[in-house]
Every structure is written in C-alpha cells, then in structure tokens.
Motif scaffolding. Structure first.
Motif, PDB file in Angstrom:
ATOM      1  N   LEU A  56       0.820  -1.205   0.000  1.00 12.67           N
ATOM      2  CA  LEU A  56       0.000   0.000   0.000  1.00 12.67           C
ATOM      3  C   LEU A  56       0.860   1.265   0.000  1.00 12.67           C
ATOM      4  CD1 LEU A  56      -3.043   0.759   0.183  1.00 12.67           C
ATOM      5  CD2 LEU A  56      -2.676   1.016   2.631  1.00 12.67           C
ATOM      6  N   LEU A  57       1.833   1.317   0.880  1.00 19.93           N
ATOM      7  CA  LEU A  57       2.682   2.512   0.971  1.00 19.93           C
ATOM      8  C   LEU A  57       3.567   2.680  -0.260  1.00 19.93           C
ATOM      9  CD1 LEU A  57       3.670   2.262   4.721  1.00 19.93           C
ATOM     10  CD2 LEU A  57       2.101   3.898   3.675  1.00 19.93           C
ATOM     11  N   THR A  58       4.046   1.589  -0.826  1.00 24.95           N
ATOM     12  CA  THR A  58       4.882   1.683  -2.020  1.00 24.95           C
ATOM     13  C   THR A  58       4.070   2.130  -3.226  1.00 24.95           C
ATOM     14  OG1 THR A  58       6.259  -0.089  -1.144  1.00 24.95           O
ATOM     15  CG2 THR A  58       6.530   0.439  -3.449  1.00 24.95           C
ATOM     16  N   GLU A  59       2.859   1.637  -3.369  1.00 25.13           N
ATOM     17  CA  GLU A  59       2.015   2.080  -4.480  1.00 25.13           C
ATOM     18  C   GLU A  59       1.678   3.565  -4.363  1.00 25.13           C
ATOM     19  OE1 GLU A  59       1.011   0.716  -7.320  1.00 25.13           O
ATOM     20  OE2 GLU A  59       2.006  -1.175  -6.872  1.00 25.13           O
ATOM     21  N   MET A  60       1.419   4.034  -3.144  1.00 28.03           N
ATOM     22  CA  MET A  60       1.163   5.466  -2.958  1.00 28.03           C
ATOM     23  C   MET A  60       2.399   6.285  -3.302  1.00 28.03           C
ATOM     24  SD  MET A  60      -1.328   5.842   0.357  1.00 28.03           S
ATOM     25  CE  MET A  60      -0.153   5.198   1.512  1.00 28.03           C
ATOM     26  N   LEU A  61       3.558   5.810  -2.875  1.00 29.26           N
ATOM     27  CA  LEU A  61       4.802   6.508  -3.184  1.00 29.26           C
ATOM     28  C   LEU A  61       5.059   6.529  -4.687  1.00 29.26           C
ATOM     29  CD1 LEU A  61       7.437   7.808  -2.077  1.00 29.26           C
ATOM     30  CD2 LEU A  61       8.402   5.511  -2.160  1.00 29.26           C
ATOM     31  N   THR A  62       4.821   5.426  -5.356  1.00 25.28           N
ATOM     32  CA  THR A  62       5.008   5.351  -6.804  1.00 25.28           C
ATOM     33  C   THR A  62       4.064   6.311  -7.528  1.00 25.28           C
ATOM     34  OG1 THR A  62       5.628   3.036  -6.591  1.00 25.28           O
ATOM     35  CG2 THR A  62       5.059   3.786  -8.785  1.00 25.28           C
ATOM     36  N   TYR A  63       2.826   6.382  -7.061  1.00 26.21           N
ATOM     37  CA  TYR A  63       1.857   7.286  -7.680  1.00 26.21           C
ATOM     38  C   TYR A  63       2.275   8.747  -7.522  1.00 26.21           C
ATOM     39  CZ  TYR A  63      -2.400   9.839  -8.613  1.00 26.21           C
ATOM     40  OH  TYR A  63      -3.309  10.731  -9.105  1.00 26.21           O
TER      41      TYR A  63
ATOM     42  N   MET B 128       4.553  13.671  -9.800  1.00 26.92           N
ATOM     43  CA  MET B 128       5.442  14.831  -9.710  1.00 26.92           C
ATOM     44  C   MET B 128       6.393  14.911 -10.896  1.00 26.92           C
ATOM     45  SD  MET B 128       6.271  14.824  -5.643  1.00 26.92           S
ATOM     46  CE  MET B 128       7.413  16.178  -5.721  1.00 26.92           C
ATOM     47  N   ASN B 129       6.785  13.770 -11.439  1.00 32.14           N
ATOM     48  CA  ASN B 129       7.671  13.745 -12.606  1.00 32.14           C
ATOM     49  C   ASN B 129       6.923  13.960 -13.916  1.00 32.14           C
ATOM     50  OD1 ASN B 129      10.061  13.375 -11.256  1.00 32.14           O
ATOM     51  ND2 ASN B 129       9.902  11.151 -11.296  1.00 32.14           N
ATOM     52  N   GLY B 130       5.613  13.860 -13.859  1.00 29.28           N
ATOM     53  CA  GLY B 130       4.816  14.015 -15.061  1.00 29.28           C
ATOM     54  C   GLY B 130       4.830  12.783 -15.946  1.00 29.28           C
ATOM     55  N   SER B 131       5.194  11.654 -15.377  1.00 29.79           N
ATOM     56  CA  SER B 131       5.229  10.414 -16.158  1.00 29.79           C
ATOM     57  C   SER B 131       3.997   9.567 -15.843  1.00 29.79           C
ATOM     58  CB  SER B 131       6.510   9.630 -15.870  1.00 29.79           C
ATOM     59  OG  SER B 131       6.565   9.278 -14.505  1.00 29.79           O
ATOM     60  N   GLU B 132       3.869   8.495 -16.566  1.00 29.26           N
ATOM     61  CA  GLU B 132       2.709   7.620 -16.426  1.00 29.26           C
ATOM     62  C   GLU B 132       2.877   6.708 -15.203  1.00 29.26           C
ATOM     63  OE1 GLU B 132       0.939   4.007 -19.070  1.00 29.26           O
ATOM     64  OE2 GLU B 132       1.484   5.852 -20.119  1.00 29.26           O
ATOM     65  N   PHE B 133       1.786   6.509 -14.461  1.00 26.34           N
ATOM     66  CA  PHE B 133       1.808   5.628 -13.298  1.00 26.34           C
ATOM     67  C   PHE B 133       1.909   4.178 -13.744  1.00 26.34           C
ATOM     68  CE2 PHE B 133      -0.800   2.947 -10.406  1.00 26.34           C
ATOM     69  CZ  PHE B 133       0.046   2.972  -9.316  1.00 26.34           C
TER      70      PHE B 133
END
Length: 60
Positions: A12-19, A24-29
C-alpha cells in the motif's frame, strides 16, 4: 498472518509513493513498478528483522 500484513502495508505505501513520484515527474503511473518495489522492500524487511534480534538490540 504477520507476513501477509507486512506485505499488505508495504504494498500500500509503495504504491502510494510510486503514484506521487510519477505524478510529480509528469510520467505515467506504473502499477507493476510499485508491485516490484513492494516485493523487494518486503524481502529486505524480513531479512533485517531476522538479523536484528532482541539480544542484539539490548547490546547497543
């Protein structure tokens, strides 16, 4: 049960961090990136928990 809950919260925390970082980078999730990072982080947590035992914690 301990292993399942550790993986659940790490996932859960890693997926939130990845999102957030991809936003912020403007890239695709990428869901798979978060999944792979959460598996890696869970394995590292399990290894660290076996290395750091109660007797080692009392020495420092």
């Amino acid at each position: 049960m301990q292993y399942i809950m550790t993986f659940f919260w790490t996932f859960l925390l890693t997926e939130m961090l990845t999102y957030v970082v991809s936003s912020m980078n403007g890239s695709e999730f990428s869901f798979m990136t978060g999944l792979m990072l959460s598996i890696l982080a869970t394995i590292i947590l399990f290894i660290l928990s076996t290395l750091i035992t109660d007797e080692h914690a009392g020495q420092h």
